[in-house]
Design a protein around this motif. Structure first.
Motif, PDB file in Angstrom:
ATOM      1  N   ALA A   1       1.090  -1.406   6.061  1.00 45.24           N
ATOM      2  CA  ALA A   1       0.945  -0.973   4.665  1.00 45.24           C
ATOM      3  C   ALA A   1       2.179  -1.305   3.847  1.00 45.24           C
ATOM      4  O   ALA A   1       2.118  -1.332   2.614  1.00 45.24           O
ATOM      5  CB  ALA A   1       0.677   0.528   4.609  1.00 45.24           C
TER       6      ALA A   1
ATOM      7  N   ARG B   1      -8.120   1.397   7.084  1.00 48.95           N
ATOM      8  CA  ARG B   1      -6.741   1.631   7.504  1.00 48.95           C
ATOM      9  C   ARG B   1      -6.716   2.603   8.678  1.00 48.95           C
ATOM     10  O   ARG B   1      -7.612   3.431   8.816  1.00 48.95           O
ATOM     11  CB  ARG B   1      -5.909   2.240   6.365  1.00 48.95           C
ATOM     12  CG  ARG B   1      -5.685   1.311   5.175  1.00 48.95           C
ATOM     13  CD  ARG B   1      -6.857   1.284   4.260  1.00 48.95           C
ATOM     14  NE  ARG B   1      -6.612   0.477   3.064  1.00 48.95           N
ATOM     15  CZ  ARG B   1      -6.766   0.910   1.822  1.00 48.95           C
ATOM     16  NH1 ARG B   1      -7.176   2.155   1.614  1.00 48.95           N
ATOM     17  NH2 ARG B   1      -6.529   0.121   0.803  1.00 48.95           N
TER      18      ARG B   1
ATOM     19  N   ASP C   1       0.829  -1.207   0.000  1.00 48.20           N
ATOM     20  CA  ASP C   1       0.000   0.000   0.000  1.00 48.20           C
ATOM     21  C   ASP C   1       0.861   1.254   0.000  1.00 48.20           C
ATOM     22  O   ASP C   1       0.422   2.326  -0.428  1.00 48.20           O
ATOM     23  CB  ASP C   1      -0.930   0.004   1.209  1.00 48.20           C
ATOM     24  CG  ASP C   1      -2.160  -0.857   0.987  1.00 48.20           C
ATOM     25  OD1 ASP C   1      -2.140  -1.717   0.074  1.00 48.20           O
ATOM     26  OD2 ASP C   1      -3.154  -0.680   1.719  1.00 48.20           O
TER      27      ASP C   1
ATOM     28  N   ASN D   1      -3.297  -1.801   8.082  1.00 48.07           N
ATOM     29  CA  ASN D   1      -4.472  -2.275   7.360  1.00 48.07           C
ATOM     30  C   ASN D   1      -5.242  -3.270   8.216  1.00 48.07           C
ATOM     31  O   ASN D   1      -4.650  -4.181   8.806  1.00 48.07           O
ATOM     32  CB  ASN D   1      -4.064  -2.953   6.049  1.00 48.07           C
ATOM     33  CG  ASN D   1      -3.447  -1.995   5.059  1.00 48.07           C
ATOM     34  OD1 ASN D   1      -3.050  -0.893   5.410  1.00 48.07           O
ATOM     35  ND2 ASN D   1      -3.355  -2.405   3.808  1.00 48.07           N
TER      36      ASN D   1
END
Length: 297
Positions: A223, A244, A129, A140
């Motif tokens: 992430a 998140r 991410d 996350n």
């Protein structure tokens, strides 16, 4: 080496340190998490009625299916109860709601076979991410809405957590994505045409890890963790929720996962709201993390 902690009780700051180092945490369903999944099922079953959402693809054209998702997903994202339930589940696992910020919860679907893998039901290739302009303090949270199996879950590649992967994140700017890419999702049906960060070298996926939790069970990961959607070879569409979080103390101090290979620009931090009162992250702190493309190295 990464560790998977299952229902291990950690103080929130210790859990964040563990996640920043590449560990995974799996938690049994709490009241808040179970309530969030119940809300997702209620809205999904209403949207696909009289069909069972898990098998609706077998009786619905792809175009009609996308039309249903186009209405269902924003309805879940903006439902007032969703944010309340996220606050409850964060409190239940020891997060300080005055210091924890979250973005909107997203309802994800992954059809089985080749029915729909793009647009509103994108099958994600291996990625971090952080390649998508997420701060390295981002965690996350992922929950299955219905029962899942290994064959329709997520795959993690923790061996790459501290290992750079050649990738195309330098071409990605979050502000540009918001202006163009996000708006195109409902128009894409047959093949994904939007350019998104991806690996530019072959990956060794032989040591991938898949974690299967019960409905409402929560999987938390950094992430910076390299992960991907598992091709769904079951007979049911997978429904899941993810959102998140970031902790403002870590944003101020700069503590988070190490950046080994992300080169994207922009920041997702304007999407977060404080769990206690839904206030945004202070603008001056967002500016600290924003990296406009015009100034990118």
């Amino acid at each position: 080496m990464s560790t998977i902690y299952v229902d291990r009780v950690f103080a929130d700051h210790h859990r964040r340190r563990s996640l920043y180092s590449g560990d995974l945490h799996a938690l049994s369903p709490s009241q808040g998490a179970a309530g969030l999944c119940s809300l997702a099922r209620e809205l999904s079953e209403e949207a696909f009625a009289p069909l069972d959402p898990r098998i609706a693809q077998e009786h619905t054209s792809v175009e009609d299916y996308v039309g249903i998702l186009k209405e269902l997903k924003p309805r879940f994202i903006h439902h007032h109860a969703a944010k309340e339930l996220i606050g409850r589940m964060l409190s239940e696992v020891g997060c300080d709601l005055d210091k924890t910020y979250f973005d909107v919860p997203r309802l994800r679907t992954m059809a089985h076979g080749d029915y729909l893998r793009a647009g509103l039901a994108l099958q994600f290739h291996p990625h971090r991410d952080t390649w998508f302009s997420a701060p390295h303090q981002q965690l996350n949270w992922w929950l299955p809405v219905y029962d899942i199996e290994s064959e329709n879950s997520m795959a993690f590649h923790p061996r790459y957590f501290d290992m750079p992967v050649r990738n195309s994140s330098a071409d990605y700017d979050y502000e540009e994505w918001n202006r163009t890419g996000r708006k195109q999702a409902s128009q894409i049906v047959n093949k994904e045409t939007r350019e998104q960060p991806r690996p530019l070298e072959p990956l060794d996926v032989s040591s991938e890890i898949r974690v299967v939790t019960p409905v409402g069970g929560v999987l938390i990961f950094s992430a910076a963790q390299l992960h991907a959607t598992v091709p769904n070879t079951t007979e049911h569409t997978r429904f899941s929720i993810d959102f998140r979080t970031v902790n403002i103390d870590d944003l101020v101090s700069g503590e988070g996962a190490r950046n080994v290979d992300a080169r994207c620009t922009g920041t997702t931090m304007r999407d977060y709201v404080r769990a206690s009162d839904l206030e945004p992250i202070p603008a001056e702190l967002v500016a600290k993390y924003d990296r406009p493309r015009s100034r990118a190295a």
